[in-house]
Design a protein around this motif. Structure first.
Motif, PDB file in Angstrom:
ATOM      1  N   VAL B 163      -2.895   6.558 -12.914  1.00 44.62           N
ATOM      2  CA  VAL B 163      -3.461   6.577 -11.565  1.00 44.62           C
ATOM      3  C   VAL B 163      -4.924   6.171 -11.672  1.00 44.62           C
ATOM      4  O   VAL B 163      -5.704   6.841 -12.348  1.00 44.62           O
ATOM      5  CB  VAL B 163      -3.355   7.982 -10.931  1.00 44.62           C
ATOM      6  N   ILE B 164      -5.271   5.039 -11.048  1.00 43.90           N
ATOM      7  CA  ILE B 164      -6.682   4.645 -10.948  1.00 43.90           C
ATOM      8  C   ILE B 164      -7.107   4.905  -9.510  1.00 43.90           C
ATOM      9  O   ILE B 164      -6.558   4.329  -8.576  1.00 43.90           O
ATOM     10  CB  ILE B 164      -6.899   3.158 -11.300  1.00 43.90           C
ATOM     11  N   THR B 165      -8.083   5.801  -9.348  1.00 46.94           N
ATOM     12  CA  THR B 165      -8.510   6.140  -7.993  1.00 46.94           C
ATOM     13  C   THR B 165      -9.789   5.407  -7.631  1.00 46.94           C
ATOM     14  O   THR B 165     -10.642   5.130  -8.472  1.00 46.94           O
ATOM     15  CB  THR B 165      -8.712   7.655  -7.838  1.00 46.94           C
ATOM     16  N   GLY B 166      -9.902   5.098  -6.352  1.00 46.86           N
ATOM     17  CA  GLY B 166     -11.047   4.392  -5.798  1.00 46.86           C
ATOM     18  C   GLY B 166     -10.827   4.333  -4.303  1.00 46.86           C
ATOM     19  O   GLY B 166     -10.169   5.209  -3.747  1.00 46.86           O
ATOM     20  N   LYS B 167     -11.356   3.315  -3.663  1.00 43.07           N
ATOM     21  CA  LYS B 167     -11.120   3.226  -2.222  1.00 43.07           C
ATOM     22  C   LYS B 167      -9.622   3.131  -1.968  1.00 43.07           C
ATOM     23  O   LYS B 167      -9.092   3.762  -1.061  1.00 43.07           O
ATOM     24  CB  LYS B 167     -11.866   2.032  -1.631  1.00 43.07           C
ATOM     25  N   ILE B 170      -4.326   3.240  -7.202  1.00 35.15           N
ATOM     26  CA  ILE B 170      -3.232   2.500  -7.834  1.00 35.15           C
ATOM     27  C   ILE B 170      -2.400   3.486  -8.651  1.00 35.15           C
ATOM     28  O   ILE B 170      -2.951   4.267  -9.424  1.00 35.15           O
ATOM     29  CB  ILE B 170      -3.795   1.419  -8.779  1.00 35.15           C
ATOM     30  N   VAL B 171      -1.079   3.436  -8.471  1.00 38.33           N
ATOM     31  CA  VAL B 171      -0.171   4.271  -9.263  1.00 38.33           C
ATOM     32  C   VAL B 171       0.848   3.353  -9.912  1.00 38.33           C
ATOM     33  O   VAL B 171       1.468   2.541  -9.223  1.00 38.33           O
ATOM     34  CB  VAL B 171       0.584   5.297  -8.381  1.00 38.33           C
ATOM     35  N   THR B 172       1.001   3.495 -11.219  1.00 39.36           N
ATOM     36  CA  THR B 172       2.001   2.652 -11.883  1.00 39.36           C
ATOM     37  C   THR B 172       2.602   3.368 -13.084  1.00 39.36           C
ATOM     38  O   THR B 172       1.922   4.155 -13.749  1.00 39.36           O
ATOM     39  CB  THR B 172       1.401   1.304 -12.344  1.00 39.36           C
ATOM     40  N   ASP B 173       3.861   3.078 -13.319  1.00 45.69           N
ATOM     41  CA  ASP B 173       4.505   3.537 -14.558  1.00 45.69           C
ATOM     42  C   ASP B 173       4.637   2.366 -15.536  1.00 45.69           C
ATOM     43  O   ASP B 173       5.352   2.462 -16.530  1.00 45.69           O
ATOM     44  CB  ASP B 173       5.869   4.154 -14.256  1.00 45.69           C
ATOM     45  N   GLY B 174       3.951   1.289 -15.228  1.00 46.57           N
ATOM     46  CA  GLY B 174       4.018   0.105 -16.079  1.00 46.57           C
ATOM     47  C   GLY B 174       4.910  -0.965 -15.473  1.00 46.57           C
ATOM     48  O   GLY B 174       4.754  -2.149 -15.777  1.00 46.57           O
ATOM     49  N   GLU B 175       5.829  -0.535 -14.606  1.00 46.48           N
ATOM     50  CA  GLU B 175       6.705  -1.490 -13.917  1.00 46.48           C
ATOM     51  C   GLU B 175       6.429  -1.441 -12.415  1.00 46.48           C
ATOM     52  O   GLU B 175       5.941  -2.394 -11.839  1.00 46.48           O
ATOM     53  CB  GLU B 175       8.185  -1.163 -14.187  1.00 46.48           C
ATOM     54  N   ARG B 176       6.728  -0.318 -11.810  1.00 47.99           N
ATOM     55  CA  ARG B 176       6.484  -0.164 -10.373  1.00 47.99           C
ATOM     56  C   ARG B 176       4.982  -0.036 -10.109  1.00 47.99           C
ATOM     57  O   ARG B 176       4.252   0.548 -10.911  1.00 47.99           O
ATOM     58  CB  ARG B 176       7.193   1.090  -9.846  1.00 47.99           C
ATOM     59  N   MET B 212       6.077   9.717 -11.076  1.00 51.59           N
ATOM     60  CA  MET B 212       5.578   8.578 -10.294  1.00 51.59           C
ATOM     61  C   MET B 212       5.574   8.952  -8.806  1.00 51.59           C
ATOM     62  O   MET B 212       4.564   8.811  -8.112  1.00 51.59           O
ATOM     63  CB  MET B 212       6.477   7.363 -10.557  1.00 51.59           C
ATOM     64  N   THR B 213       6.681   9.457  -8.326  1.00 54.56           N
ATOM     65  CA  THR B 213       6.783   9.816  -6.909  1.00 54.56           C
ATOM     66  C   THR B 213       5.917  11.025  -6.572  1.00 54.56           C
ATOM     67  O   THR B 213       5.252  11.061  -5.535  1.00 54.56           O
ATOM     68  CB  THR B 213       8.254  10.111  -6.543  1.00 54.56           C
ATOM     69  N   SER B 214       5.900  12.012  -7.459  1.00 56.45           N
ATOM     70  CA  SER B 214       5.072  13.194  -7.175  1.00 56.45           C
ATOM     71  C   SER B 214       3.604  12.804  -7.096  1.00 56.45           C
ATOM     72  O   SER B 214       2.845  13.359  -6.294  1.00 56.45           O
ATOM     73  CB  SER B 214       5.293  14.279  -8.241  1.00 56.45           C
TER      74      SER B 214
END
Lengths: 264, 264, 264
Positions: B163-167, B170-176, B212-214
């Motif tokens: 999870v990269i937070t900013g304005k 971004i959430v990723t598991d490497g694919e989604r 990922m969903t949580s």
């Protein structure tokens, strides 16, 4: 048990210095809470200075909420210095029963330091005393008799006043039993309200001789202030602010008027 | 990605115990924030007890904001115990990239502990992944593609959700890839809002299987609460209070209604 | 001493990074206070990284409120690195005079590190300088001449600007004397307002060359903000919130308008 409010008046007049060795989660809240009460907080943790600091204080509060070996060693030094100087020691065994390390450390402190007041919730006090209790289902007017028995047993084991806090608060010196029924459930929504209470018990113990009576007075005052704050604040951020305000604004007369105390 | 609000409902119903090993700046705010969410915080740092404590918890949150060797050693013990017990570990590499010690310690933790969720700002995640990014100029609807690439690279390197937070978050598991665009700039005016978010990610991860969903649900909830607080508070003291209130008061329905989520 | 407000404008424009090594009681309040001012706080305590961190900063603030040997060792490393890099060091000797350990540690830091600004209350500065002062009875327009002498003596001993805060604040470089008379008694009801002031002195020192003038500007700004907060808040919980708001909202023009500064 008349005139519990007069204890608050004495605290505000004498502004006792309370030496706190507490956990990193609550240290700011405890300091601000003691200032709001009218006491003078000091925090000091280094083994090089705790004996000197506690001799300046009117009470010492030990709290193992985020304990480590360095702090425990310093707590023992401070506790023994307090004992030598006849300064009351309040002990808050946060999380006793949750891990073996906490339970054993709590017992070690109780073995090596003479404690004046032991304050915790039901499961903390029970685990130290080697008892098991149902910790659900306590409600006003129906204090579980087994909790009173646990409190009395602990008071005898450790030769101190024991305070078990919950919806009703139990205070005992092993013989006398007093129940204080003030407070509000919002207290459980702000971290450190139990820890601050232990420090407030210290401030009250610091201005008198009878720690049983000073503890009842402190509990009634603290609960009345919480009730006052809860009339103004329904969410936890607001409650924290209102509670600090109420600790400052609650008068001795209000404590006498609204205190709900049963027992000897 | 329907019904993100249901995750909040589960957190409030189950009140997961979250074991935090966090920094001294934010520990009170994190505890109060988790209580406001409806979770149960515990802080424990001693190597003698962290393995016991984490086994009682539903999530472990490691945060190196004020790291030292003693705490890092205990974090590794706790992290390995969490791994053995299948408890999700959230890692917040505060300040990675600012000093060599932080960057190296972050990598050491990622090497020795299996992390479920790695959360940081762009420069923290990039420095751990060995990348450089422009960290200025991210705005809604125009997430820098290189940040997404950094997040995906880190997710592959460390086999976790990043999870990269900013304005935009971004959430990723490497694919989604999912982008969450809730939140308010006032969050940057209160210390510890990133640290608390990491602990909230822990609370949400503790009540389900799909981190990922949580994580998406936690980010949407957190951002919606911030937006709600920002309508009431324009200065940082007021915002801190209003945000704790909003974490308590925001409903699952509001999260579903106001969540701004794009992606798979 | 015209245009003290321009210093505030510079702080907000440049947002200097201030490295704080402060006590566990106030760390959250200091971070939030610096954010409210418009500066950028960072806390780092590990000997492995403090030299690296301080080189990124515009000021270093050392505070011994909850000192221990590990932290003092790291403070000396950070202080020497700051000296080498020409970064101003602000020292707040909390509790000097209360225990021998604090007094000796304060003197050790002053011996091994070149301090730019030494800030404390009357008894702290006097105990370090080997003087005794009456610390009661200071009031506006009637600053005790012996306090000014103590400040000047300390400034000569340690070759730095000395700030003694109280109802009136004394600033001296050993030759020039300036008295700043802003502020409000509510500041004494919230823990850490002195510690935060030391960090604000750091933020202001970080954006200019003349630490005497930057200190006067910081004191005037801080006091004007407190006066503004006190018009809105009469109890300590509310005051803490209002003061953080006021630090954020007070304008350079308000500082110039309401500053009460006497002296050269």
């Amino acid at each position: 048990m008349m005139n519990v409010g007069q204890w608050l008046t004495r605290v505000r007049k004498e502004s006792p210095l309370v030496h706190n060795m507490t956990n990193v989660v609550v240290t700011n809240f405890v300091a601000n809470g003691l200032l709001a009460v009218g006491a003078s907080p000091v925090m000091a943790y280094a083994k090089e200075e705790v004996a000197d600091m506690v001799r300046l204080a009117r009470a010492l509060v030990l709290n193992i909420g985020t304990l480590n070996e360095t702090d425990v060693e310093a707590m023992l030094i401070a506790g023994k210095a307090a004992n030598e100087a006849n300064i009351p020691v309040i002990f808050d065994p946060v999380g006793a029963g949750a891990t073996a390390y906490r339970t054993e450390t709590a017992r070690r402190i109780l073995r090596e330091v003479n404690i004046s007041i032991l304050r915790g919730n039901a499961s903390e006090i029970a685990s130290i005393a080697g008892e098991q209790v149902r910790t659900k289902g306590v409600d006003a007017g129906d204090v579980q008799s087994d909790l009173v028995d646990v409190a009395k047993k602990a008071a005898h084991m450790f030769r101190c006043v024991v305070v078990i806090t919950g919806k009703d608060d139990i205070v005992t010196d092993g013989e006398r039993i007093v129940i204080v029924s003030n407070g509000d459930a919002m207290l459980t929504k702000v971290t450190g309200t139990g820890c601050l209470l232990s420090s407030v018990l210290g401030a009250f113990a610091g201005v008198g001789e009878d720690v049983m009576t000073s503890s009842v007075a402190a509990l009634a005052y603290y609960g009345v202030a919480a009730e006052k704050a809860a009339t103004q604040a329904k969410a936890p951020g607001s409650f924290q602010l209102s509670f600090l305000n109420a600790l400052h604004e609650t008068s001795a007369e209000e404590v006498d008027q609204y205190a709900r105390i049963q027992g000897e």
